[in-house]
Design a protein around this motif. Structure first.
Motif, PDB file in Angstrom:
ATOM      1  N   PRO A  66      19.496  -3.211   3.648  1.00  0.00           N
ATOM      2  CA  PRO A  66      20.341  -2.783   2.523  1.00  0.00           C
ATOM      3  C   PRO A  66      20.833  -1.354   2.696  1.00  0.00           C
ATOM      4  CG  PRO A  66      18.410  -3.966   1.716  1.00  0.00           C
ATOM      5  CD  PRO A  66      18.188  -3.744   3.187  1.00  0.00           C
ATOM      6  N   VAL A  67      22.080  -1.134   2.371  1.00  0.00           N
ATOM      7  CA  VAL A  67      22.687   0.180   2.557  1.00  0.00           C
ATOM      8  C   VAL A  67      21.920   1.263   1.807  1.00  0.00           C
ATOM      9  CG1 VAL A  67      24.751   1.553   2.095  1.00  0.00           C
ATOM     10  CG2 VAL A  67      24.981  -0.750   3.013  1.00  0.00           C
ATOM     11  N   GLU A  68      21.438   0.949   0.601  1.00  0.00           N
ATOM     12  CA  GLU A  68      20.739   1.977  -0.163  1.00  0.00           C
ATOM     13  C   GLU A  68      19.430   2.389   0.514  1.00  0.00           C
ATOM     14  OE1 GLU A  68      19.885  -1.997  -2.350  1.00  0.00           O
ATOM     15  OE2 GLU A  68      21.511  -1.058  -1.189  1.00  0.00           O
ATOM     16  N   TYR A  69      18.827   1.481   1.264  1.00  0.00           N
ATOM     17  CA  TYR A  69      17.616   1.834   2.012  1.00  0.00           C
ATOM     18  C   TYR A  69      17.978   2.775   3.162  1.00  0.00           C
ATOM     19  CZ  TYR A  69      15.285  -2.233  -0.195  1.00  0.00           C
ATOM     20  OH  TYR A  69      14.755  -3.151  -1.075  1.00  0.00           O
ATOM     21  N   SER A  70      19.032   2.423   3.887  1.00  0.00           N
ATOM     22  CA  SER A  70      19.449   3.268   5.008  1.00  0.00           C
ATOM     23  C   SER A  70      19.862   4.652   4.534  1.00  0.00           C
ATOM     24  CB  SER A  70      20.609   2.614   5.760  1.00  0.00           C
ATOM     25  OG  SER A  70      20.230   1.384   6.329  1.00  0.00           O
ATOM     26  N   ARG A  71      20.544   4.725   3.392  1.00  0.00           N
ATOM     27  CA  ARG A  71      20.959   6.021   2.854  1.00  0.00           C
ATOM     28  C   ARG A  71      19.747   6.897   2.535  1.00  0.00           C
ATOM     29  NH1 ARG A  71      23.886   4.419  -1.265  1.00  0.00           N
ATOM     30  NH2 ARG A  71      22.194   4.609  -2.780  1.00  0.00           N
ATOM     31  N   GLU A  72      18.717   6.302   1.937  1.00  0.00           N
ATOM     32  CA  GLU A  72      17.495   7.052   1.659  1.00  0.00           C
ATOM     33  C   GLU A  72      16.847   7.507   2.958  1.00  0.00           C
ATOM     34  OE1 GLU A  72      14.208   8.928   0.062  1.00  0.00           O
ATOM     35  OE2 GLU A  72      16.161   8.444  -0.786  1.00  0.00           O
ATOM     36  N   GLY A  73      16.860   6.655   3.978  1.00  0.00           N
ATOM     37  CA  GLY A  73      16.331   7.048   5.279  1.00  0.00           C
ATOM     38  C   GLY A  73      17.089   8.223   5.869  1.00  0.00           C
ATOM     39  N   LEU A  74      18.416   8.196   5.772  1.00  0.00           N
ATOM     40  CA  LEU A  74      19.230   9.305   6.255  1.00  0.00           C
ATOM     41  C   LEU A  74      18.873  10.606   5.538  1.00  0.00           C
ATOM     42  CD1 LEU A  74      22.728   7.562   6.455  1.00  0.00           C
ATOM     43  CD2 LEU A  74      21.465   8.516   8.388  1.00  0.00           C
ATOM     44  N   ARG A  75      18.742  10.523   4.227  1.00  0.00           N
ATOM     45  CA  ARG A  75      18.415  11.717   3.438  1.00  0.00           C
ATOM     46  C   ARG A  75      17.099  12.320   3.897  1.00  0.00           C
ATOM     47  NH1 ARG A  75      15.149  13.532   0.125  1.00  0.00           N
ATOM     48  NH2 ARG A  75      13.944  11.596   0.151  1.00  0.00           N
ATOM     49  N   ARG A  76      16.096  11.480   4.096  1.00  0.00           N
ATOM     50  CA  ARG A  76      14.778  11.973   4.483  1.00  0.00           C
ATOM     51  C   ARG A  76      14.774  12.550   5.897  1.00  0.00           C
ATOM     52  NH1 ARG A  76      10.515  14.864   4.026  1.00  0.00           N
ATOM     53  NH2 ARG A  76       8.768  14.155   5.294  1.00  0.00           N
ATOM     54  N   VAL A  77      15.343  11.836   6.854  1.00  0.00           N
ATOM     55  CA  VAL A  77      15.292  12.305   8.238  1.00  0.00           C
ATOM     56  C   VAL A  77      16.096  13.590   8.405  1.00  0.00           C
ATOM     57  CG1 VAL A  77      15.859  11.737  10.634  1.00  0.00           C
ATOM     58  CG2 VAL A  77      14.865   9.989   9.159  1.00  0.00           C
ATOM     59  N   TRP A  78      17.234  13.701   7.723  1.00  0.00           N
ATOM     60  CA  TRP A  78      18.029  14.919   7.837  1.00  0.00           C
ATOM     61  C   TRP A  78      17.280  16.121   7.282  1.00  0.00           C
ATOM     62  CZ3 TRP A  78      22.070  15.983  10.697  1.00  0.00           C
ATOM     63  CH2 TRP A  78      22.819  17.132  10.435  1.00  0.00           C
ATOM     64  N   ALA A  79      16.450  15.896   6.276  1.00  0.00           N
ATOM     65  CA  ALA A  79      15.750  17.006   5.616  1.00  0.00           C
ATOM     66  C   ALA A  79      14.441  17.390   6.297  1.00  0.00           C
ATOM     67  CB  ALA A  79      15.455  16.632   4.156  1.00  0.00           C
ATOM     68  N   LEU A  91      -0.329  12.712   7.731  1.00  0.00           N
ATOM     69  CA  LEU A  91       1.002  12.122   7.833  1.00  0.00           C
ATOM     70  C   LEU A  91       1.675  12.217   6.464  1.00  0.00           C
ATOM     71  CD1 LEU A  91       0.121   9.048  10.081  1.00  0.00           C
ATOM     72  CD2 LEU A  91       0.910  11.319  10.779  1.00  0.00           C
ATOM     73  N   ASP A  92       2.818  11.564   6.290  1.00  0.00           N
ATOM     74  CA  ASP A  92       3.593  11.751   5.065  1.00  0.00           C
ATOM     75  C   ASP A  92       4.144  10.409   4.611  1.00  0.00           C
ATOM     76  OD1 ASP A  92       5.404  12.536   3.039  1.00  0.00           O
ATOM     77  OD2 ASP A  92       5.811  14.436   4.045  1.00  0.00           O
ATOM     78  N   THR A  93       3.766   9.991   3.412  1.00  0.00           N
ATOM     79  CA  THR A  93       4.245   8.708   2.903  1.00  0.00           C
ATOM     80  C   THR A  93       5.749   8.707   2.659  1.00  0.00           C
ATOM     81  OG1 THR A  93       3.690   9.393   0.644  1.00  0.00           O
ATOM     82  CG2 THR A  93       2.041   8.088   1.846  1.00  0.00           C
ATOM     83  N   ARG A  94       6.377   9.888   2.596  1.00  0.00           N
ATOM     84  CA  ARG A  94       7.828   9.932   2.429  1.00  0.00           C
ATOM     85  C   ARG A  94       8.566   9.389   3.653  1.00  0.00           C
ATOM     86  NH1 ARG A  94       8.868  16.067   0.888  1.00  0.00           N
ATOM     87  NH2 ARG A  94       7.284  16.273   2.533  1.00  0.00           N
ATOM     88  N   ASN A  95       7.815   9.195   4.734  1.00  0.00           N
ATOM     89  CA  ASN A  95       8.411   8.649   5.949  1.00  0.00           C
ATOM     90  C   ASN A  95       8.284   7.129   6.031  1.00  0.00           C
ATOM     91  OD1 ASN A  95       8.742  11.349   6.558  1.00  0.00           O
ATOM     92  ND2 ASN A  95       7.038  11.429   8.001  1.00  0.00           N
ATOM     93  N   SER A  96       7.604   6.527   5.083  1.00  0.00           N
ATOM     94  CA  SER A  96       7.275   5.104   5.187  1.00  0.00           C
ATOM     95  C   SER A  96       8.506   4.209   5.235  1.00  0.00           C
ATOM     96  CB  SER A  96       6.382   4.682   4.016  1.00  0.00           C
ATOM     97  OG  SER A  96       5.173   5.407   4.007  1.00  0.00           O
ATOM     98  N   ASP A 103       0.831  -1.204   0.000  1.00  0.00           N
ATOM     99  CA  ASP A 103       0.000   0.000   0.000  1.00  0.00           C
ATOM    100  C   ASP A 103       0.864   1.252   0.000  1.00  0.00           C
ATOM    101  OD1 ASP A 103      -1.997  -1.843   0.214  1.00  0.00           O
ATOM    102  OD2 ASP A 103      -2.925  -0.996   2.012  1.00  0.00           O
ATOM    103  N   ARG A 104       0.403   2.287  -0.698  1.00  0.00           N
ATOM    104  CA  ARG A 104       1.173   3.520  -0.841  1.00  0.00           C
ATOM    105  C   ARG A 104       0.431   4.702  -0.222  1.00  0.00           C
ATOM    106  NH1 ARG A 104       3.787   3.101  -6.966  1.00  0.00           N
ATOM    107  NH2 ARG A 104       4.493   0.931  -6.793  1.00  0.00           N
ATOM    108  N   ARG A 105      -0.148   4.475   0.912  1.00  0.00           N
ATOM    109  CA  ARG A 105      -0.949   5.520   1.541  1.00  0.00           C
ATOM    110  C   ARG A 105      -0.707   5.532   3.045  1.00  0.00           C
ATOM    111  NH1 ARG A 105      -4.633   4.060   4.757  1.00  0.00           N
ATOM    112  NH2 ARG A 105      -5.608   6.115   4.654  1.00  0.00           N
ATOM    113  N   THR A 106      -1.198   6.580   3.679  1.00  0.00           N
ATOM    114  CA  THR A 106      -1.300   6.694   5.122  1.00  0.00           C
ATOM    115  C   THR A 106      -2.287   7.823   5.375  1.00  0.00           C
ATOM    116  OG1 THR A 106      -0.024   6.803   7.190  1.00  0.00           O
ATOM    117  CG2 THR A 106       0.618   8.345   5.436  1.00  0.00           C
ATOM    118  N   ALA A 107      -2.485   8.207   6.622  1.00  0.00           N
ATOM    119  CA  ALA A 107      -3.411   9.308   6.904  1.00  0.00           C
ATOM    120  C   ALA A 107      -2.949  10.579   6.206  1.00  0.00           C
ATOM    121  CB  ALA A 107      -3.497   9.534   8.413  1.00  0.00           C
ATOM    122  N   LYS A 108      -3.912  11.407   5.778  1.00  0.00           N
ATOM    123  CA  LYS A 108      -3.586  12.614   5.020  1.00  0.00           C
ATOM    124  C   LYS A 108      -2.701  13.572   5.806  1.00  0.00           C
ATOM    125  CE  LYS A 108      -7.573  12.579   1.906  1.00  0.00           C
ATOM    126  NZ  LYS A 108      -8.777  13.309   1.436  1.00  0.00           N
TER     127      LYS A 108
END
Length: 212
Positions: free
Chosen positions: A136-149, A109-114, A102-107
């Motif tokens: 996977p490292v590429e998943y963690s890197r994307e997580g870092l990018r999002r949380v830092w921003a 909230l933010d799916t970019r945090n999923s 699923d590609r949703r959550t409450a309005k």
């Protein structure tokens, strides 16, 4: 097309993480389901309940829980996680699997945090149990990018930009000042407030400045 491809890769990663977490939860015994997680006040089952709820939750679910939670978003999250986590483990795991794509959550909230939400909570479950759950490292890197921003609720940039944070397993460096270096997954947990759980995996002159 590039944005579409990125979105597809992102949601593929989210689905993969959710399904892997479901499989991991299947391996736990009843005592482990009731063990404390890294999330203060949450048992493993509450974290699992939260993960099951994220792609199903509605804004009305948040509103209806607000009075009991004294209108604190943090407490609303806890109320809903504990409520969902009260179910039978098989039902919780089944919901995670059913809604993994699923590609949703409450309005509100933010799916970019999923993705980072799934990554961090996988460690909230695994680490206190002494279990290994590789990411996977590429998943963690994307997580870092999002949380830092993103700013709130972790405010990672405000809290840590006096330090240089450097991933040792991927190309990610931010901040300025004494260095804190380590695996991208450890840095992601640091950014989301799990300092005590990962401080021993970090090195550099800035580690002494971290608040454990």
């Amino acid at each position: 097309m590039e944005r579409v491809a990125m979105d597809e890769a992102y949601w593929s990663a989210v689905r993969t993480m959710r399904l892997r977490i479901a499989g991991f939860l299947d391996s736990l015994d009843p005592a482990e389901w009731d063990a404390p997680s890294l999330c203060q006040g949450w048992r493993v089952r509450d974290v699992a309940g939260h993960l099951a709820l994220v792609p199903m939750i509605t804004t009305w679910d948040l509103i209806s829980a607000a009075p009991r939670a004294r209108f604190s978003l943090h407490r609303i999250n806890t109320v809903l996680a504990i409520r969902q986590g009260a179910g039978h483990p098989r039902e919780i795991v089944a919901k995670i699997r059913e809604h993994a794509g699923d590609r949703r959550t409450a309005k509100v909230l933010d799916t970019r945090n999923s993705l980072f939400d799934a990554i961090v909570h996988s460690q909230d479950i695994a680490m206190p149990l002494g279990r290994d759950f590789p990411v996977p490292v590429e998943y963690s890197r994307e997580g870092l990018r999002r949380v830092w921003a993103m700013g709130w609720p972790f405010n990672a940039r405000r809290n840590l930009d006096r330090l240089t944070l450097r991933a040792t397993d991927t190309d990610w460096t931010v901040g300025a000042g004494p260095e804190v270096a380590g695996p991208s997954l450890s840095l992601l947990l640091l950014l989301t407030g799990r300092t005590a759980a990962v401080v021993d995996t970090l090195h550099g002159s800035g580690v002494a400045a971290l608040k454990v």
